[in-house]
Motif scaffolding. Structure first.
Motif, PDB file in Angstrom:
ATOM      1  N   ILE A 127       0.731  -1.198  -0.162  1.00  0.00           N
ATOM      2  CA  ILE A 127       0.099   0.167  -0.123  1.00  0.00           C
ATOM      3  C   ILE A 127       0.907   1.165  -0.016  1.00  0.00           C
ATOM      4  O   ILE A 127       0.401   2.098  -0.755  1.00  0.00           O
ATOM      5  N   ASN A 128       1.945   1.148   0.906  1.00  0.00           N
ATOM      6  CA  ASN A 128       2.850   2.365   0.838  1.00  0.00           C
ATOM      7  C   ASN A 128       3.386   2.706  -0.405  1.00  0.00           C
ATOM      8  O   ASN A 128       3.450   3.647  -1.006  1.00  0.00           O
ATOM      9  N   THR A 129       3.893   1.657  -1.186  1.00  0.00           N
ATOM     10  CA  THR A 129       4.574   1.636  -2.652  1.00  0.00           C
ATOM     11  C   THR A 129       3.720   2.389  -3.398  1.00  0.00           C
ATOM     12  O   THR A 129       3.645   3.377  -4.300  1.00  0.00           O
ATOM     13  N   ILE A 130       2.198   1.702  -3.591  1.00  0.00           N
ATOM     14  CA  ILE A 130       1.136   2.475  -4.323  1.00  0.00           C
ATOM     15  C   ILE A 130       1.155   4.051  -4.201  1.00  0.00           C
ATOM     16  O   ILE A 130       0.859   4.956  -5.122  1.00  0.00           O
ATOM     17  N   THR A 131       1.036   4.345  -3.015  1.00  0.00           N
ATOM     18  CA  THR A 131       0.875   5.763  -2.435  1.00  0.00           C
ATOM     19  C   THR A 131       2.154   6.393  -2.936  1.00  0.00           C
ATOM     20  O   THR A 131       1.930   7.520  -3.538  1.00  0.00           O
ATOM     21  N   LEU A 132       3.375   6.140  -2.487  1.00  0.00           N
ATOM     22  CA  LEU A 132       4.618   6.743  -2.938  1.00  0.00           C
ATOM     23  C   LEU A 132       4.759   6.889  -4.367  1.00  0.00           C
ATOM     24  O   LEU A 132       5.278   7.860  -4.774  1.00  0.00           O
ATOM     25  N   LEU A 133       4.250   5.949  -5.284  1.00  0.00           N
ATOM     26  CA  LEU A 133       4.596   6.077  -6.866  1.00  0.00           C
ATOM     27  C   LEU A 133       3.536   7.007  -7.371  1.00  0.00           C
ATOM     28  O   LEU A 133       4.008   7.537  -8.417  1.00  0.00           O
ATOM     29  N   HIS A 134       2.448   7.371  -6.833  1.00  0.00           N
ATOM     30  CA  HIS A 134       1.584   8.239  -7.257  1.00  0.00           C
ATOM     31  C   HIS A 134       2.136   9.718  -7.605  1.00  0.00           C
ATOM     32  O   HIS A 134       2.904  10.259  -6.684  1.00  0.00           O
ATOM     33  N   ASN A 135       2.095  10.281  -8.678  1.00  0.00           N
ATOM     34  CA  ASN A 135       2.722  11.750  -8.854  1.00  0.00           C
ATOM     35  C   ASN A 135       1.763  12.865  -8.383  1.00  0.00           C
ATOM     36  O   ASN A 135       2.072  13.876  -8.929  1.00  0.00           O
ATOM     37  N   ALA A 136       0.914  12.615  -7.319  1.00  0.00           N
ATOM     38  CA  ALA A 136       0.350  13.710  -6.738  1.00  0.00           C
ATOM     39  C   ALA A 136       0.465  13.502  -5.340  1.00  0.00           C
ATOM     40  O   ALA A 136       0.993  12.651  -4.607  1.00  0.00           O
ATOM     41  N   LYS A 137      -0.110  14.442  -4.222  1.00  0.00           N
ATOM     42  CA  LYS A 137      -0.316  14.237  -3.120  1.00  0.00           C
ATOM     43  C   LYS A 137      -0.745  12.928  -2.460  1.00  0.00           C
ATOM     44  O   LYS A 137      -1.642  12.428  -3.124  1.00  0.00           O
ATOM     45  N   SER A 138      -0.285  12.553  -1.393  1.00  0.00           N
ATOM     46  CA  SER A 138      -0.766  11.124  -0.860  1.00  0.00           C
ATOM     47  C   SER A 138      -2.142  11.316  -0.679  1.00  0.00           C
ATOM     48  O   SER A 138      -2.644   9.949  -0.814  1.00  0.00           O
ATOM     49  N   VAL A 139      -2.789  12.215  -0.082  1.00  0.00           N
ATOM     50  CA  VAL A 139      -4.285  12.092   0.155  1.00  0.00           C
ATOM     51  C   VAL A 139      -5.235  12.084  -0.919  1.00  0.00           C
ATOM     52  O   VAL A 139      -6.263  11.820  -0.806  1.00  0.00           O
ATOM     53  N   LYS A 140      -4.444  12.192  -2.184  1.00  0.00           N
ATOM     54  CA  LYS A 140      -5.557  12.262  -3.387  1.00  0.00           C
ATOM     55  C   LYS A 140      -5.495  10.859  -4.023  1.00  0.00           C
ATOM     56  O   LYS A 140      -5.972  10.550  -4.976  1.00  0.00           O
TER      57      LYS A 140
END
Length: 231
Positions: A127-140
């Motif tokens: 789950i952390n990896t999916i959030t980290l990889l996203h090119n936007a803020k974590s909350v989005k």
């Protein structure tokens, strides 16, 4: 709605992108059924695709008992995450659904999540990896995944992940940089600093007995102050 019962399990279909079976949850349900019987029917749409209850169906199969089901013409596969209330969907669940439906960024993210999970011996969650990889803020992240607008920034994510690995060499065994809090903090630092400097991260790791704070704001202030001090 129509309430029915059957032992012909093959009439049911799995929704593409639905979560995989969780062995612990399956055992819990089987134990409950053995104790008090099957109390809750599964929910399917008019095509008999399982909207909610795939664990109950599998439990019924293994226990060889009839499965009670409700056919709802108003239950949409697109709302499956809202109808499955026993366990909230995570960023990984949404990303996996999009990957199975052909989203290339999610397909790549799922593979990287598995690789990094193995590389860190399970310390850095998928789950952390999916959030980290996203090119936007974590909350989005989850909102963008729901809308299928998920895009990865691999260069930045790899830089942050390598920074976390350096921080993992600190002298405090209680400080785990691979937590969600620390990963989003370093992601924020990387964004503010336009790229973290590994040499400075190494200085922080060697010269400080790193501390964990209860919230990300305090953790960010702490690590940013150390970063500026050793810059």
């Amino acid at each position: 709605m129509q309430l029915k019962s059957t032992k012909t399990y093959s009439i049911f279909n799995k929704v593409i992108g639905n979560r995989n079976l969780d062995t612990k949850n399956l055992k819990r349900i089987k134990d409950s059924i053995n104790l008090i019987g099957l109390q809750m029917p599964i929910l399917v749409n008019e095509n008999k695709s399982i909207i909610d209850g795939q664990h109950r169906l599998q439990a019924a199969k293994e226990l060889k008992i009839p499965i009670t089901y409700i056919i709802s013409n108003e239950s949409s596969e697109e709302n499956i995450d809202q109808l499955q209330i026993s366990k909230k969907w995570t960023a990984f669940d949404f990303c996996n659904r999009n990957a199975l439906r052909g989203n290339k960024d999610c397909q790549k993210a799922i593979q990287i999540a598995e690789d990094w999970f193995i590389e860190t011996n399970g310390k850095f969650s998928r789950i952390n990896t999916i959030t980290l990889l996203h090119n936007a803020k974590s909350v989005k992240t989850i909102n963008d995944l729901k809308k299928n607008n998920y895009k990865i920034d691999l260069v930045s994510a790899i830089r942050i992940f390598n920074g976390l690995k350096i921080l993992s060499l600190n002298n405090n065994p209680k400080f785990n940089p691979f937590t969600f809090k620390n990963s989003i903090v370093l992601k924020r630092m990387d964004n503010v600093l336009k790229g973290i400097d590994f040499k400075i991260i190494q200085k922080i790791t060697k010269k400080n007995y790193l501390t964990s704070y209860t919230n990300s704001a305090d953790q960010y202030t702490y690590l940013m102050d150390l970063y500026k001090k050793h810059k």
